[in-house]
Structure formats: structure tokens, C-alpha cells
Write a protein that holds these residues in place. Sequence first.
Motif, PDB file in Angstrom:
ATOM      1  N   LEU A 181       0.822  -1.216   0.000  1.00  0.00           N
ATOM      2  CA  LEU A 181       0.000   0.000   0.000  1.00  0.00           C
ATOM      3  C   LEU A 181       0.853   1.262   0.000  1.00  0.00           C
ATOM      4  O   LEU A 181       0.562   2.221  -0.717  1.00  0.00           O
ATOM      5  N   GLN A 182       1.885   1.268   0.828  1.00  0.00           N
ATOM      6  CA  GLN A 182       2.591   2.525   1.072  1.00  0.00           C
ATOM      7  C   GLN A 182       3.773   2.745   0.144  1.00  0.00           C
ATOM      8  O   GLN A 182       4.093   3.879  -0.187  1.00  0.00           O
ATOM      9  N   GLY A 210       2.054   3.569  -3.207  1.00  0.00           N
ATOM     10  CA  GLY A 210       2.028   4.810  -2.416  1.00  0.00           C
ATOM     11  C   GLY A 210       1.776   6.047  -3.255  1.00  0.00           C
ATOM     12  O   GLY A 210       0.960   6.896  -2.900  1.00  0.00           O
ATOM     13  N   ALA A 211       2.453   6.126  -4.401  1.00  0.00           N
ATOM     14  CA  ALA A 211       2.305   7.317  -5.233  1.00  0.00           C
ATOM     15  C   ALA A 211       0.860   7.437  -5.707  1.00  0.00           C
ATOM     16  O   ALA A 211       0.271   8.524  -5.711  1.00  0.00           O
ATOM     17  N   PHE A 269      -1.895   6.245  -4.296  1.00  0.00           N
ATOM     18  CA  PHE A 269      -2.803   6.646  -3.212  1.00  0.00           C
ATOM     19  C   PHE A 269      -2.574   8.097  -2.802  1.00  0.00           C
ATOM     20  O   PHE A 269      -3.510   8.812  -2.447  1.00  0.00           O
ATOM     21  N   ALA A 270      -1.303   8.526  -2.858  1.00  0.00           N
ATOM     22  CA  ALA A 270      -1.008   9.913  -2.502  1.00  0.00           C
ATOM     23  C   ALA A 270      -1.731  10.851  -3.463  1.00  0.00           C
ATOM     24  O   ALA A 270      -2.292  11.873  -3.063  1.00  0.00           O
ATOM     25  N   GLN A 305      -4.441  10.140  -5.144  1.00  0.00           N
ATOM     26  CA  GLN A 305      -5.878  10.053  -4.822  1.00  0.00           C
ATOM     27  C   GLN A 305      -6.228  10.932  -3.632  1.00  0.00           C
ATOM     28  O   GLN A 305      -7.239  11.604  -3.622  1.00  0.00           O
ATOM     29  N   ALA A 306      -5.354  10.892  -2.638  1.00  0.00           N
ATOM     30  CA  ALA A 306      -5.625  11.653  -1.421  1.00  0.00           C
ATOM     31  C   ALA A 306      -5.579  13.137  -1.704  1.00  0.00           C
ATOM     32  O   ALA A 306      -6.355  13.909  -1.155  1.00  0.00           O
ATOM     33  N   LYS A 307      -4.639  13.528  -2.594  1.00  0.00           N
ATOM     34  CA  LYS A 307      -4.469  14.948  -2.851  1.00  0.00           C
ATOM     35  C   LYS A 307      -5.629  15.481  -3.690  1.00  0.00           C
ATOM     36  O   LYS A 307      -6.194  16.527  -3.403  1.00  0.00           O
ATOM     37  N   GLN A 340     -11.163  13.125  -3.564  1.00  0.00           N
ATOM     38  CA  GLN A 340     -11.691  12.570  -2.339  1.00  0.00           C
ATOM     39  C   GLN A 340     -13.138  12.223  -2.606  1.00  0.00           C
ATOM     40  O   GLN A 340     -13.863  12.989  -3.204  1.00  0.00           O
ATOM     41  N   LEU A 341     -13.484  11.073  -2.152  1.00  0.00           N
ATOM     42  CA  LEU A 341     -14.845  10.616  -2.421  1.00  0.00           C
ATOM     43  C   LEU A 341     -15.759  11.025  -1.280  1.00  0.00           C
ATOM     44  O   LEU A 341     -15.414  10.921  -0.122  1.00  0.00           O
ATOM     45  N   ARG A 342     -16.902  11.514  -1.674  1.00  0.00           N
ATOM     46  CA  ARG A 342     -17.911  11.858  -0.678  1.00  0.00           C
ATOM     47  C   ARG A 342     -19.212  11.240  -1.090  1.00  0.00           C
ATOM     48  O   ARG A 342     -19.424  10.962  -2.257  1.00  0.00           O
ATOM     49  N   VAL A 397     -14.184  15.394  -4.768  1.00  0.00           N
ATOM     50  CA  VAL A 397     -13.888  16.796  -4.475  1.00  0.00           C
ATOM     51  C   VAL A 397     -12.399  16.938  -4.199  1.00  0.00           C
ATOM     52  O   VAL A 397     -11.728  15.976  -3.863  1.00  0.00           O
ATOM     53  N   ALA A 415      -9.189  18.994  -2.095  1.00  0.00           N
ATOM     54  CA  ALA A 415      -8.972  19.191  -0.669  1.00  0.00           C
ATOM     55  C   ALA A 415      -9.733  20.391  -0.133  1.00  0.00           C
ATOM     56  O   ALA A 415      -9.995  20.497   1.059  1.00  0.00           O
ATOM     57  N   GLY A 431      -2.092   4.281   2.339  1.00  0.00           N
ATOM     58  CA  GLY A 431      -1.212   4.299   1.165  1.00  0.00           C
ATOM     59  C   GLY A 431      -0.577   5.657   0.945  1.00  0.00           C
ATOM     60  O   GLY A 431       0.613   5.757   0.617  1.00  0.00           O
ATOM     61  N   ARG A 448       2.888   6.772   2.403  1.00  0.00           N
ATOM     62  CA  ARG A 448       4.142   6.399   1.721  1.00  0.00           C
ATOM     63  C   ARG A 448       5.248   6.054   2.716  1.00  0.00           C
ATOM     64  O   ARG A 448       4.969   5.491   3.760  1.00  0.00           O
ATOM     65  N   GLN A 502      -6.176  12.975   4.998  1.00  0.00           N
ATOM     66  CA  GLN A 502      -7.337  12.108   4.863  1.00  0.00           C
ATOM     67  C   GLN A 502      -8.104  12.003   6.170  1.00  0.00           C
ATOM     68  O   GLN A 502      -9.295  12.196   6.237  1.00  0.00           O
TER      69      GLN A 502
END
Lengths: 603, 371
Positions: free
Chosen positions: A38-39, A43-44, A46-47, A49-51, A54-56, A220, A222, B238, B241, B252
Motif C-alpha cells: 500500500l505505502q 504509495g504514489a 494513493f497519494a 488520490q488523497a491529494k 476525495q470521495l464523498r 472533491v 482538498a 497508502g 508512503r 485524509q
Amino acid sequence: MSSLYEAKSQQPPKTGLLLLQGLILLLFCVFALRFWFLQIHKGAYFAEQAKNNQLRQDRLYAPRGLIRDRTGKLLSLNEPAYALGLVREDCKDLEATLKTVSEWTGEDLSKLKETFKKSRKRVKPFEPLILAPNLTFKQVAMIEANALHWPGLEVVVRPRRQYLQGPLLSHVLGYVAESGEDELEADEDLAVGDFVGKQGLESVLEKRFRGVKGRRQLEVDATGRRLKERILSPPVAGEDIDLSIDLGLQELGGKLLKGKAGAVVVMNPDNGQILAFVSSPSYDNNSFTSGLSQKEWAELRDDPMHPLQNRVIQSVYPPGSVFKIAVAACGLHYNMINPKDTVYCPGYVKLGKYTFRCWRRGGHGDVNLEDALVQSCDVYFYKLGMKLGVDRISDFAKKAGFGELTGISLPHEKPGLIPTRAWKRKRFGEIWHPGENLNLAIGQGYTLTSPLQVARFLSSIINGGRLLRPQLLAGEPAEEQGRIPMTEEQLKIIRKAMIETVDGPRGTARRLRMKGVVVGGKTGTAQVVKLTDELKKMKDEDIPYKYRDHAWMASFAERDDQRYVIICMIEHGLHGGSGAGPVVKALYKYLYAEQPKDEGVGN
Amino acid sequence: MSPIDRRLLIHMNWFLLGLAALLFFLGVMNLYSASGFRMEDGMSVNSFYQKQLIWGLMGFGGMLTFMLFDYRHLKTIAWPLFWVTVLLLLAVPFAGKTIYGARRWIDLGFFNFQPSELAKITILVIGARILSRDFEPLGFMKLGYVFVVGLLPAGMIILQPDLGSGLNVLLILGGMILYRGLTSKVFKTMAVAIPCLIPLGWLFMHDYQKRRVISFMNPASDPLGAGYHIIQSEIAIGSGRLWGKGFLGGTQSQLRFLPEKHTDFAIAVFGEEWGFVGAMSLLSIFCVFLYQMVVTARDAKDLFGSYLAAGVFFYFFWQILINMGMVLGLMPVVGIPLPFISYGGSATVVNFCLIGLVLNVSMRRYVFKQG
């Protein structure tokens, strides 16, 4: 010291210890690998996706089912309405945001805070919490223009109920309003700010009207800005419902009762369908949807004409002479009347030291059952009442549906009252006096009925004795609730007398006469107070409104296969014939008019 | 009962105590970060970490209590303890408080007591007592007997309904049985029978539990329902990292995309903020922590103590396995907390008490005295 054997037995299991260590190793390996996957490996991804994304979740409001009349004309629909929602997670400074909302909407800040506090726990993360349910266009424009500065605020568009005829059908449809604390508690599907049916069919059929909310996935960034959306499940609209009501007839009824307090019911005696259901005066059910102010509510509530009162099912009145139909039927049922036998009416009856007068001072002379109904002779019924007594009359009246709920699918129906000996003992601690049988027999005294009960009873006289549940939905099958214990022969006698009341030279309902249509009727004048001698001498127009008698007209009509029962009741309308008669006549004229071919609905 | 003498203190497993304290400290820190957003709320201040500190103090007291007496006394009270637990579980449907639609708690005024937590302690005491009576591998008869004893409280907990805790009780007992060893005949039979019984379990599951299993198999099938948790926790972990986003730096979890981040999903916050390095460290601490229980089980003076330590081992092992498995998307979502890291009053107290029990066994390993 222990023996060798015991010492051996105290050794922990070797394989067991190995197992535990193996499990630890396994645990480490599996999860280390997964963390790495995962990390490090992904990792890249997911990073990113996080940036960015974001799912709401978001809900999509389902439109409430439409309401139509029996001919398909729309009675209510849904228009878009705008509410102000607050997404707590996007809102940086709650205090300042609420203050701004207060400025925009004019709502008290402390009240907004309370709304927020109350609703907070019921709103899922990232779901807009409704702060103001009804925004004006001006407010919407202002909020949209300033949305950038207030990231937590958004305009939520939802369908809102609109009643096209306004007050005309308020007593049938009821209204919707914002769900209260109790409703939210009891119903998981409701969210803060949702509208629910509070009165009338809207409340009774809430589950069918409501539909199922849909869900939308929002991506959406951040800062809470929307990038993409995907409908996960579309909203399912509530069920459309066709009423048994005939809009044209209802409109006419509303017009005829305008300015009066009263009720009109038109019922199909063969299946219990209600074609018109008028309670006057009425209120505008639209005003509840857009939020009623405290003041507006107080005005409605304290209006001396009681527009909120549903006079068809909630108001119960002494039935007056209309009740004579039931008493005559009761007499026939118990074989206490031979229709041919006559009673002499000198204009009064003496019982002990009391004198009971006929409405016609000079008396009716010799009258048989039919004459007595046609001319509404009180003396005939006084004597019949003495013969029958309260036990028989009240027992029969209950079987005829009086004093009992009709079971129409509307809330807060009142059963009315049919007095009995036991009731009187309980209520007043007194025994039943013989004189009260006389009052009972002419529909005065304690007896109270709702217009709908009278309609149901009269329908049973027409349809062979079946007591049908009044139906408000088109296509609902007839539902028999009971039978009045009468033979077809006996019913015929009653019907004939009622027809003679319209057709006969001395009938009290002559106004209802119509060409080509068989019409039967019975007038009723129900005393509100025992008139003092002073009032008696006055002309009708001079009697103060609240002392005037109630006017009833109970009627049926038949042509070919078209049969209807119409009950009209006008509060303080003075005389059944003159007060309620014209209303009924106009309705029959509408019903039996040559209707345009395209509107023919088969019945 | 003799007062604690110095030899006991010397022989106590200080390392285990230190690891537990370290884990608890990491948990509180993580909680501070996870509930940070709520702190700013201004309207609903929920200081989870403060409450957790108080639970920790209570747990520390519980731990001391569980160290003071000689653990072998537990053998004598094993059966009374068992029946008291069963009675309390029986009382739950009547005297219990309903929270989130399930009756699991008994209100003791100052806090809500969960009999199912007590049941987890009880099961390892009664398990240790029964299993340590002789040392032959378990045959069918004995195994059946042990399982009937375990099924009584477990079944009652599952009916509450609290499938997670109920299975936990059974898993603890099951682990202890495996530790004890089975005859090869029993082992082979079970290897065949258990996979066959799994579909049967499906019948007894609640709809929401079934949904979780389905959404685990295919998270995309319900991305906003049960699958939502898994997707969001994977994104959180994830995106951490290698080095993580730093303490209080998780976007998050900070932005509350992550549901239940302070309870069952606490590790996701940790993974996001401390990255692979932090996660590996935490995982290693957990493994060494578990290993200390293996050491205690190995060195225990008697079989009863050994089984107690093994029981505690399994108590923690299953929770770590299931919680991490769930948050890392390897298992369906079931409500089981991560020991010391997740927020939770009863769990924290019980965790410390059980550490106390293991310390009790470890420090009496050289004391020669008939129990």
C-alpha cells in the motif's frame, strides 16, 4: 518436590510454543507485505488520490408522488425549492459562517446555532446540514455570488410540494412540513430538513408518497470543490396516486360553500368512492410547505370560523330530522310500524307534564310513515320513539354506522355520539328519562353525527344495506364493513318516502326536483340551542348567527346506472331545504349534465 | 496472600510492561491527532485522548490488582467466575442499556460495563483451568466438553448481538486448544469440517454483516457503504508512503474522510501520519509484545500459568490480526479494536488487566510453592 512424571507434565507443550512463534512470524510477514504494497508499491497512486480526489457521498432527493383526481387532472406536484446547507467539514470558521447565514436569511443567530447543534448528530460526514429550508430567489442569488468566501455553505435544491388548488383540497390532501424531532427519531430514512406528510392523505400515505432517496458519489479536491460526480443509485420517485375526487365537482362544491361554514360529501353508494369532499372554510396547505410563521399559525388556529377543522369527519352535529330516516328504518326492522297505519298529529304530544311540539304548530293531521317522512312530522316520530325506546334505537343506529368511525383513510376522524342508557349514567350519573326517547327520535338531544357518517348510512339505504368504507383513492375496491339489518322491501319503503319528499306536493325537499333524474332527499334542521321565546318571534335574518339552526340535506339521485349520494350540512344555515338544498341541487346538475365526450370516465 | 517480595519484582517481565506502556502512549498520541479536528469545532469538543488517559490510569490500577495475588488462586475461582459471567450475560437483555441498537452494556452509574469484556477474561481462566488438568493431546470427547463451555458465553454474546466479541471468545479458546495440541485424528477431522461449517455461519449473520463480507470481496460494489471504509482507509494508509505526512499532518483523516478513525480505524491515521517506517515500527512492537507472552508461557512455573499466558497471547493476537486485516483491506469490516491504539474504555482497562495477569505469571516463575 514433584515426581519425575509430574515434572514432565508441567512442561508447556513444545509444539504449542512453536505454533505461537509461527503465528507471530506470519502476522509480521503478512502485514509488513501489505503495508509495503500500500505505502511503497502503490504509495504514489494513493497519494495522488488523497491529494486530488476525495470521495464523498451525497443524497439525491426523491420527488414525492404526484396526486391526480379521478380524471387525471393534477392536484399536486413538486417544484424545485432551495435550501441552505452547511457542510461542516468544509467550513473553516463555524461561528462566522453561522453569523453570515443569520445576516442572509434574517434568522436569529442563537436559533441557527441550536438548529446546528440538534442536527449535527444526524448528519453524516460531508452531508449538507439544512440550516434554512426555504430560500427566496434573492437569497439564492446572494449565496451563489458569495459561495467562494464561504466554502462550507451551499444551496441544496430539493423538490417541494405544491398544491395546485390550494385551499380547495386541503382537508383531503393535508400538507407536508419539515419533519419534527419525533419523526426523525422514529424513522431512519428521514434526515434533518426532510419534508413529511403531517395531515390528511399526505400523512396517511406518507410511505407511498415518499419514494427513496438516491445516492451520488462526489469527487472533491482538498478544498471541497466538486470535480466529478457519479450517480450511484438514482432517486426513486414516490408513487403517484389518483384520488376518487372529481376536481370539477369539488371546485363547484367549494364555490357553493364559499363564505359559509359547512361540509359537502358526494359518495358513490355502490363502491364507497368519495367524489367530492368539501369542508368550508379551508386554509391554504401550500403555506405549510414554505414554512408557516408563528403569527400565521396563530391566526389560523384562532380564526373563529375554524378553517383547520375538517367538517366532513371531525365536526359532529345533531342530525335533526335527517335522523328520522334511521328511526323509521329501526321501526320497520322491529316490526313496530305498519307503513299504512296512521298517527294523528295535533301539533304536539304530551308526556307527563311536558309538551313536545311538532315543527308545524297546527299539526299534520293523520299521517302514515311516508307522510311523516315527507313532511318531517315530529309527532309521528315522538310516538315511534316512545314505542322503540333508547335501547332499540341506539342499537340500530350503531349498526347503521352512527357513533362509529367510518374508517376513511384520513387522520383525526371523530366518531360522533349515539346515547345509550349506560353512556348517560357514566356521563351524567343519571338515568335515561322517557322524554329523552322523544328527542332522540327526531335527531335532537345528545346525538351527534358527522356528515360522512350520514353519507355512508344513506348509501347503504341505496345499495341494499351494505355499509361501505368511504374511499378516497380511485380504483380502491369496495369494502363492506357491515350491513344494516333491513330487508330490501323495507329499504324500498324508505327510498320511496325520500323520493316523495322531493316529488310530492307537500315534500320538504321539493327544490331538488330534476327532470329525468330520480331524486330522493331528507331535510334536517338541527337546533343549536333551545330557542327562547324571544328568539322564536324573530325573523330568521334577525337571529344572531351563533343561535341559528344548522341546515342538513341528505339526498340521493339515480339516472340509468349513475347513482350518487350527496350530503350537505351548513352550520347555522337555518333550514335544510332552503339552506342546503340549492347546494345539493347544483351538484346534481353538474353530475347529470351532458358531459363532453372526451371527459367521459365511464361512471 | 504474601506481600510482594523483592524477588517477585526482580523476576517480573519489565520489558513487557514497557512495551505495553509504549503502545498505550502511541495510542493516545494517535488519538490526539485523530480527534484534533473535533477540538476546533468549538461546539462539540470531544477530548477523546483525555478520556483515554483516564482509562489508561484505571487500567494501570487494574493491572496492579491483577499482579498482586498469586495467579494460581484463579484456578479455585475459575468455575464461580464462569457462572457469574454467564449470569451477567443473562442479565444484559433485561438490565442492559441499548447503544447503537445493540444491548451490550450494563449501566453501573459511573461507567457502562460490558459483560462481554469480562467474558474474554473468564474464557481464558476457565480454559487454562480445564486444559491444564492433564497433558495428553485432546481427543474428541474432551474437545467437545471444552467447546461446550466456551459456546455458552460466546453464544449469548453473539445473540446480543455482538458477533465480533462472541467470535473473539471462541477464537481465544480455539487458540488455547491449538496451543495444547490435538490428536491427529481430531486435527484431520477439523481441517475438513471447519471449512464446511463456514457457509452455515452465513445463515446466522445479520444483513449488515453480510453486506460487509460482500463489500469486502468487492469494495466497488458499495463504495459509499461498507466498502467506503475500506477504500478510504487504504487511501489514507497508502498516501502515507515511506515517511508519512507527519504528526497531525494526515489530510485524509484530518479532513474526516476516514470514518471511525479514533476507534477501529485508528491504525489508518497512524499509517498516514507515520508512513511505512512508522507502520513497520508499530508492527514490530506488537510482534515483540506478543513474543513476551510466548516467553512467559514457556517459562511459567506450571501449566495453568502457561495456558493463562497463551490465552492472553491469543486475546491480543486475534485482535491485532483482525483489526489490521480489516483496516488494510485484507478482511471484512468487523468491529474489533486494535489493542492500546484504538479508543475505548472497557477494552483499555481489560488490556491492562490482562498484561497484569501475564506479569503475574512471569514474576512467579521461580516461586516454589504448591498452589
